[in-house]
Design a protein around this motif. Structure first.
Motif, PDB file in Angstrom:
ATOM      1  N   GLY A 232       0.798  -1.210   0.000  1.00  0.00           N
ATOM      2  CA  GLY A 232       0.000   0.000   0.000  1.00  0.00           C
ATOM      3  C   GLY A 232       0.836   1.268   0.000  1.00  0.00           C
ATOM      4  N   LEU A 233       0.213   2.348  -0.444  1.00  0.00           N
ATOM      5  CA  LEU A 233       0.854   3.659  -0.326  1.00  0.00           C
ATOM      6  C   LEU A 233       0.600   4.236   1.067  1.00  0.00           C
ATOM      7  N   ILE A 234      -0.656   4.240   1.500  1.00  0.00           N
ATOM      8  CA  ILE A 234      -1.000   4.473   2.914  1.00  0.00           C
ATOM      9  C   ILE A 234      -2.039   3.430   3.274  1.00  0.00           C
ATOM     10  N   ASP A 235      -1.729   2.538   4.198  1.00  0.00           N
ATOM     11  CA  ASP A 235      -2.653   1.506   4.658  1.00  0.00           C
ATOM     12  C   ASP A 235      -2.949   1.697   6.139  1.00  0.00           C
ATOM     13  N   ALA A 236      -4.183   1.389   6.538  1.00  0.00           N
ATOM     14  CA  ALA A 236      -4.577   1.512   7.948  1.00  0.00           C
ATOM     15  C   ALA A 236      -5.363   0.279   8.353  1.00  0.00           C
ATOM     16  N   LYS A 237      -5.077  -0.234   9.534  1.00  0.00           N
ATOM     17  CA  LYS A 237      -5.759  -1.429  10.009  1.00  0.00           C
ATOM     18  C   LYS A 237      -5.903  -1.366  11.526  1.00  0.00           C
ATOM     19  N   GLY A 238      -6.539  -2.396  12.078  1.00  0.00           N
ATOM     20  CA  GLY A 238      -6.723  -2.461  13.525  1.00  0.00           C
ATOM     21  C   GLY A 238      -7.651  -1.370  14.017  1.00  0.00           C
ATOM     22  N   ALA A 239      -7.334  -0.836  15.198  1.00  0.00           N
ATOM     23  CA  ALA A 239      -8.173   0.181  15.827  1.00  0.00           C
ATOM     24  C   ALA A 239      -7.719   1.596  15.494  1.00  0.00           C
ATOM     25  N   SER A 240      -6.929   1.760  14.452  1.00  0.00           N
ATOM     26  CA  SER A 240      -6.515   3.099  14.039  1.00  0.00           C
ATOM     27  C   SER A 240      -7.735   3.903  13.597  1.00  0.00           C
ATOM     28  N   ALA A 241      -7.697   5.217  13.830  1.00  0.00           N
ATOM     29  CA  ALA A 241      -8.888   6.029  13.552  1.00  0.00           C
ATOM     30  C   ALA A 241      -8.548   7.507  13.556  1.00  0.00           C
ATOM     31  N   PHE A 242      -9.498   8.303  13.089  1.00  0.00           N
ATOM     32  CA  PHE A 242      -9.419   9.763  13.046  1.00  0.00           C
ATOM     33  C   PHE A 242      -8.236  10.210  12.190  1.00  0.00           C
TER      34      PHE A 242
END
Length: 392
Positions: A232-242
């Motif tokens: 990914g270029l920017i990937d987010a997973k888990g409880a990451s937020a905001f």
């Protein structure tokens, strides 16, 4: 086309001597770039906390004067304003504001500053390389990573943000295309071994993150056929937020954004994408599992696999975007449970496949953004002029 955009005062000669005092401080880290050019002259900053804070004019509305009093041309684009979107919720995002400003010129310096416990504004004015083996830098809370001018470049250096909060990454170029160190992944394909192949990995409980005016690229997917070589270029997973992802230039890559890494990664990551430029991307702009997200005023050009892919019950507000030569601009596929969308006033130009004009869910974002919301017909020109590095 007649649209009006205010211009950030960036006149080294004036050195911000007419800059208004901030009444409600919010971060605009890009102002530091011009301040650095005026380092030998005093800057009036009474009432401003930290070098990176300053007034943040919005895009749209009446044309103001610059710091020198010269009116801004109606078609002039110098977007620079504080975070808009989910990064403004949950206490807001200020990065390293209030901390020291330090310059990282080597990988070792960047690594040490980024993991420090103190709030820092870390400036990068040249190329920091991870070499062919690549490198991963872990970024701790209360940091701003800020490129200076057009030359801040993390070449083969990925960022990992894990269980951290209040981080800004601004005005930097990223690529993993120089890394030859690979592993064989679960799909039996070679993949860059460092940083999971991502330019930026967000995981754990990381919150309040803003990625702004950066450039991300790898190789043309038409000639580099392994879709997993760079992840990914920017990937987010888990409880990451905001998280807010704004005014970035993403190009020449297979899979841009994975928001939620499996159909079991349940969570409401709350990501806003606005005024980003996607060019020659295969898919995932983004793929989004569970929860809520907002994509407005983005320009998508030649996205030829899938565009925005809402999966596993996600509800995405997709608003006033400009899709050109895109296959399946807004779609739900690859999961047993469909995702949903709240679509409003998008433009589809020479597109194929799913181009919805009716909504399957309803989402009202909790933040104010009307002052930066452009008509869809204006988005192509505005975003091409304003997205990427050196535009602050």
């Amino acid at each position: 086309m007649n649209f009006q955009v205010p211009k950030l005062p960036v006149a080294p000669v004036a050195c911000f001597q007419r800059l208004s005092i901030v009444t409600k401080p919010i971060v605009a880290a890009g102002l530091l770039i011009s301040m650095l050019a005026c380092a030998k002259k005093p800057v009036e900053s009474a009432g401003v906390t930290g070098a990176a804070q300053a007034a943040t004019p919005a895009v749209g509305g009446a044309v103001p004067a610059t710091a020198g009093g010269t009116p801004v041309a109606a078609n002039s684009i110098t977007p620079a304003f504080g975070p808009v979107g989910f990064a403004t919720e949950n206490g807001g995002t200020t990065g390293g504001a209030g901390g020291r400003t330090v310059a990282a010129t080597t990988l070792a310096e960047l690594t040490e500053y980024a993991k420090s416990a103190e709030p820092l504004i870390i400036t990068i004015s040249g190329t920091i390389s991870g070499g062919t083996q690549g490198a991963s830098v872990r970024v701790s809370s209360n940091k701003t990573l800020l490129g200076v001018g057009k030359n801040g470049f993390l070449e083969g250096v990925g960022l990992t943000i894990s269980d951290q909060r209040n981080i800004i990454v601004q005005n930097l170029k990223f690529t993993m295309s120089t890394v030859t160190n690979t592993k064989i992944n679960d799909e039996k394909r070679p993949q860059v071994a460092v940083n999971d192949g991502d330019c930026i990995t967000i995981q754990g409980t990381s919150q309040n993150l803003w990625f702004d005016h950066c450039e991300f690229f790898n190789q043309d997917p038409a000639t580099q056929l392994n879709q997993d070589l760079y992840d990914g270029l920017i990937d987010a997973k888990g409880a990451s937020a905001f998280i807010t992802i704004s005014w970035n230039y993403f190009h020449d890559h297979h899979k841009a954004h994975l928001i939620g890494n499996s159909d079991k990664d349940a969570g409401d990551r709350k990501v806003t994408f606005h005024h980003n430029y996607y060019l020659n991307i295969h898919e995932r702009v983004p793929v989004y599992r569970f929860g809520t997200g907002h994509a407005f005023n983005n320009y998508y050009k030649h996205v030829y696999g899938t565009g925005i892919n809402s999966r596993v019950g996600a509800c995405l507000r997709v608003e006033k975007n400009y899709f050109e030569d895109v296959k399946n601009p807004v779609v739900s596929k690859n999961s047993d449970v469909l995702g949903k969308w709240d679509v409003s006033d998008n433009m589809y130009v020479d597109c194929t496949g799913s181009q919805p004009t009716t909504s399957t869910c309803s989402l009202t974002p909790p933040y104010q953004y009307a002052s930066v919301l452009n008509d869809a017909a204006q988005v192509k020109e505005i975003v091409v002029q304003g997205a990427g590095v050196g535009k602050l």
